[in-house]
Design a protein around this motif. Sequence first.
Motif, PDB file in Angstrom:
ATOM      1  N   ASP A 241     -62.806 -10.810  18.089  1.00 16.85           N
ATOM      2  CA  ASP A 241     -62.760 -11.853  19.118  1.00 16.85           C
ATOM      3  C   ASP A 241     -62.052 -11.379  20.382  1.00 16.85           C
ATOM      4  OD1 ASP A 241     -60.341 -13.642  17.200  1.00 16.85           O
ATOM      5  OD2 ASP A 241     -59.956 -12.662  19.135  1.00 16.85           O
ATOM      6  N   LYS A 242     -62.254 -12.150  21.434  1.00 19.30           N
ATOM      7  CA  LYS A 242     -61.784 -11.787  22.784  1.00 19.30           C
ATOM      8  C   LYS A 242     -60.277 -11.529  22.832  1.00 19.30           C
ATOM      9  CE  LYS A 242     -65.496 -12.586  25.573  1.00 19.30           C
ATOM     10  NZ  LYS A 242     -66.098 -11.532  26.379  1.00 19.30           N
ATOM     11  N   LYS A 243     -59.535 -12.347  22.110  1.00 19.44           N
ATOM     12  CA  LYS A 243     -58.069 -12.200  22.138  1.00 19.44           C
ATOM     13  C   LYS A 243     -57.658 -10.857  21.545  1.00 19.44           C
ATOM     14  CE  LYS A 243     -56.550 -16.996  21.731  1.00 19.44           C
ATOM     15  NZ  LYS A 243     -55.868 -17.889  20.797  1.00 19.44           N
ATOM     16  N   GLN A 244     -58.377 -10.442  20.523  1.00 16.63           N
ATOM     17  CA  GLN A 244     -58.069  -9.155  19.900  1.00 16.63           C
ATOM     18  C   GLN A 244     -58.439  -8.009  20.842  1.00 16.63           C
ATOM     19  OE1 GLN A 244     -60.264  -9.829  16.199  1.00 16.63           O
ATOM     20  NE2 GLN A 244     -58.341  -9.767  15.090  1.00 16.63           N
ATOM     21  N   ILE A 245     -59.582  -8.145  21.496  1.00 15.05           N
ATOM     22  CA  ILE A 245     -59.998  -7.112  22.448  1.00 15.05           C
ATOM     23  C   ILE A 245     -58.984  -7.011  23.578  1.00 15.05           C
ATOM     24  CG2 ILE A 245     -61.749  -6.526  24.192  1.00 15.05           C
ATOM     25  CD1 ILE A 245     -63.810  -7.775  22.207  1.00 15.05           C
ATOM     26  N   LYS A 246     -58.588  -8.176  24.071  1.00 13.99           N
ATOM     27  CA  LYS A 246     -57.609  -8.214  25.166  1.00 13.99           C
ATOM     28  C   LYS A 246     -56.281  -7.577  24.708  1.00 13.99           C
ATOM     29  CE  LYS A 246     -55.865  -9.756  29.064  1.00 13.99           C
ATOM     30  NZ  LYS A 246     -56.093  -9.209  30.324  1.00 13.99           N
ATOM     31  N   SER A 247     -55.866  -7.866  23.479  1.00 11.98           N
ATOM     32  CA  SER A 247     -54.625  -7.296  22.961  1.00 11.98           C
ATOM     33  C   SER A 247     -54.726  -5.779  22.856  1.00 11.98           C
ATOM     34  CB  SER A 247     -54.283  -7.878  21.587  1.00 11.98           C
ATOM     35  OG  SER A 247     -54.077  -9.270  21.691  1.00 11.98           O
ATOM     36  N   LEU A 248     -55.877  -5.305  22.359  1.00 14.87           N
ATOM     37  CA  LEU A 248     -56.075  -3.850  22.257  1.00 14.87           C
ATOM     38  C   LEU A 248     -56.042  -3.224  23.654  1.00 14.87           C
ATOM     39  CD1 LEU A 248     -58.790  -3.728  19.465  1.00 14.87           C
ATOM     40  CD2 LEU A 248     -56.667  -2.399  19.447  1.00 14.87           C
ATOM     41  N   THR A 249     -56.647  -3.915  24.641  1.00 17.26           N
ATOM     42  CA  THR A 249     -56.639  -3.407  26.016  1.00 17.26           C
ATOM     43  C   THR A 249     -55.211  -3.345  26.545  1.00 17.26           C
ATOM     44  OG1 THR A 249     -58.790  -4.445  26.270  1.00 17.26           O
ATOM     45  CG2 THR A 249     -57.705  -3.705  28.287  1.00 17.26           C
ATOM     46  N   LEU A 250     -54.421  -4.391  26.286  1.00 18.85           N
ATOM     47  CA  LEU A 250     -53.018  -4.391  26.736  1.00 18.85           C
ATOM     48  C   LEU A 250     -52.253  -3.238  26.091  1.00 18.85           C
ATOM     49  CD1 LEU A 250     -52.246  -8.219  26.659  1.00 18.85           C
ATOM     50  CD2 LEU A 250     -52.370  -6.765  28.694  1.00 18.85           C
ATOM     51  N   PHE A 251     -52.553  -2.997  24.826  1.00 17.94           N
ATOM     52  CA  PHE A 251     -51.915  -1.872  24.134  1.00 17.94           C
ATOM     53  C   PHE A 251     -52.341  -0.542  24.769  1.00 17.94           C
ATOM     54  CE2 PHE A 251     -52.586   1.218  20.546  1.00 17.94           C
ATOM     55  CZ  PHE A 251     -51.276   1.659  20.501  1.00 17.94           C
ATOM     56  N   LEU A 252     -53.637  -0.394  25.061  1.00 19.76           N
ATOM     57  CA  LEU A 252     -54.126   0.847  25.694  1.00 19.76           C
ATOM     58  C   LEU A 252     -53.453   1.065  27.052  1.00 19.76           C
ATOM     59  CD1 LEU A 252     -57.946   0.884  24.839  1.00 19.76           C
ATOM     60  CD2 LEU A 252     -56.081   2.113  23.762  1.00 19.76           C
ATOM     61  N   LYS A 253     -53.209  -0.045  27.769  1.00 20.05           N
ATOM     62  CA  LYS A 253     -52.517   0.068  29.068  1.00 20.05           C
ATOM     63  C   LYS A 253     -51.130   0.681  28.913  1.00 20.05           C
ATOM     64  CE  LYS A 253     -54.660  -3.509  31.876  1.00 20.05           C
ATOM     65  NZ  LYS A 253     -54.500  -4.842  32.471  1.00 20.05           N
ATOM     66  N   THR A 254     -50.443   0.369  27.807  1.00 20.09           N
ATOM     67  CA  THR A 254     -49.096   0.927  27.612  1.00 20.09           C
ATOM     68  C   THR A 254     -49.170   2.444  27.400  1.00 20.09           C
ATOM     69  OG1 THR A 254     -49.026   0.698  25.188  1.00 20.09           O
ATOM     70  CG2 THR A 254     -48.289  -1.216  26.468  1.00 20.09           C
ATOM     71  N   LEU A 255     -50.367   2.950  27.050  1.00 22.76           N
ATOM     72  CA  LEU A 255     -50.516   4.398  26.821  1.00 22.76           C
ATOM     73  C   LEU A 255     -51.121   5.097  28.042  1.00 22.76           C
ATOM     74  CD1 LEU A 255     -52.123   4.276  23.243  1.00 22.76           C
ATOM     75  CD2 LEU A 255     -49.714   4.650  23.775  1.00 22.76           C
ATOM     76  N   ALA A 256     -51.312   4.324  29.131  1.00 27.85           N
ATOM     77  CA  ALA A 256     -52.038   4.855  30.293  1.00 27.85           C
ATOM     78  C   ALA A 256     -51.396   6.109  30.866  1.00 27.85           C
ATOM     79  CB  ALA A 256     -52.170   3.780  31.363  1.00 27.85           C
ATOM     80  N   ASN A 257     -50.068   6.165  30.875  1.00 32.96           N
ATOM     81  CA  ASN A 257     -49.408   7.314  31.520  1.00 32.96           C
ATOM     82  C   ASN A 257     -48.961   8.388  30.559  1.00 32.96           C
ATOM     83  OD1 ASN A 257     -49.677   6.118  34.030  1.00 32.96           O
ATOM     84  ND2 ASN A 257     -47.888   4.819  33.606  1.00 32.96           N
ATOM     85  N   GLU A 258     -49.444   8.319  29.339  1.00 27.73           N
ATOM     86  CA  GLU A 258     -48.984   9.320  28.363  1.00 27.73           C
ATOM     87  C   GLU A 258     -49.727  10.632  28.550  1.00 27.73           C
ATOM     88  OE1 GLU A 258     -47.419   8.221  24.850  1.00 27.73           O
ATOM     89  OE2 GLU A 258     -46.508   6.636  26.030  1.00 27.73           O
TER      90      GLU A 258
END
Length: 356
Positions: free
Chosen positions: A339-356
């Motif tokens: 569901d959308k909330k899970q996708i959004k959560s995964l996206t937010l998590f991916l954002k935290t890895l953006a500068n790694e």
Amino acid sequence: MKPITASLTALFAFAILSLEGSDRFITLSNLPMGTKEEPLVLRTYFPDPGLGREVMANHDLGFRARKYSPGKGDVDGFVDPIRGIPGAIGVNFGSELSICWDTTECRLLYAWQGGFLDMTQYWGKPESGRRKGFDYVPSLVGELIYLARGSHPVGIFDHYTEAPKPVFTGYRIVEGVPEFSCQIGKATIRVRIEPGEKPLEIVKKYTIEGAKEFGYFESGYKFKEEKTGPDTFTITLQGKPVSSEGAADEDPDYSTDNPNAGWGEALYTNLGCFACHSKDGTRGHGPSFAGLFGAERTITGFDRPVTADESYIEESIVNPMAKVVDTYPAGYMPPYPIDKKQIKSLTLFLKTLANE
Ligand code: HEC
């Protein structure tokens, strides 16, 4: 005080009590209490009054799971994780002090005064023996005077590069008071926690063995440290009323009410993304998630690179075949119709890895 000689099973919790007097059927009272001389030890779910992620670093967030019926298998709908602390041990010293000590983090999570626990939600009404709701988490009786903040208060400085996970090794009763033991790396840490002499004081008596260098630091509270031997010291911690704003840290979000990066991180593990996608740049079956968000991607069969933005991520999860990353096999990643909330959560998590 006599040693612990009986244990009662209450659903999934174990209630352990001393058999002094006739008060042995603890589950007859949903407001069990001990005294300063004879503290009551209770293993049960505990509520989370707003502990930060850094305090709960070794806890899994849990995730929203498909509803299951023993007769029909998977059915419509989802169940949220139980919002509580599953592996803690509570000790009550009467109205003066109650503590919640966690066997996962191996530390004092919080302390309160005025009462202990109301077990009604968990144990049900004693008259009927039946639970009304479906809730495992009892409620706290009284006022919080201490809420852990920051990383583990005991620092073992023998390890420079990594902070080993604490491992709980049990507890025993010493002079009537539980002494908790844990292992951090090669060091053994034992602690007894009891009420102090002055109001709101909490006394922690530590023994540390197998460590060359160690220190104690408690963020947000005044404390006195007294060395009592080569391996022993006593911390006298000054508790204070915990305001409700103080309790709600910026992001102690275990919830799946709204999308959040913590939930995304839990999904990364629970949905098995980690099997193919690393967090640290290592190439696996699939591309690493490190530095993915916002980066340019070369896609098989496309003449121009594509930016990995929110809609690209969503499409990659729901329909991985739509854009296949160059040098990776098509059809290897299964589609995740989540569901959308899970996708959004995964996206937010991916954002935290953006500068790694
Ligand atoms: C069985 C291995 C496998 C699993 C499990 C898997 N993926 Fe993938 N994933 C891949 C492969 C291979 C690719 C590259 C080919 C493609 O684009 O389809 C990929 C591509 C992606 C991309 C695009 C990456 C980029 O660098 O542009 C995203 C985003 C993604 N996956 C997210 C997820 C998420 C989120 C999960 C868990 C819910 C997941 N994947 C589970 C194998 C997997």
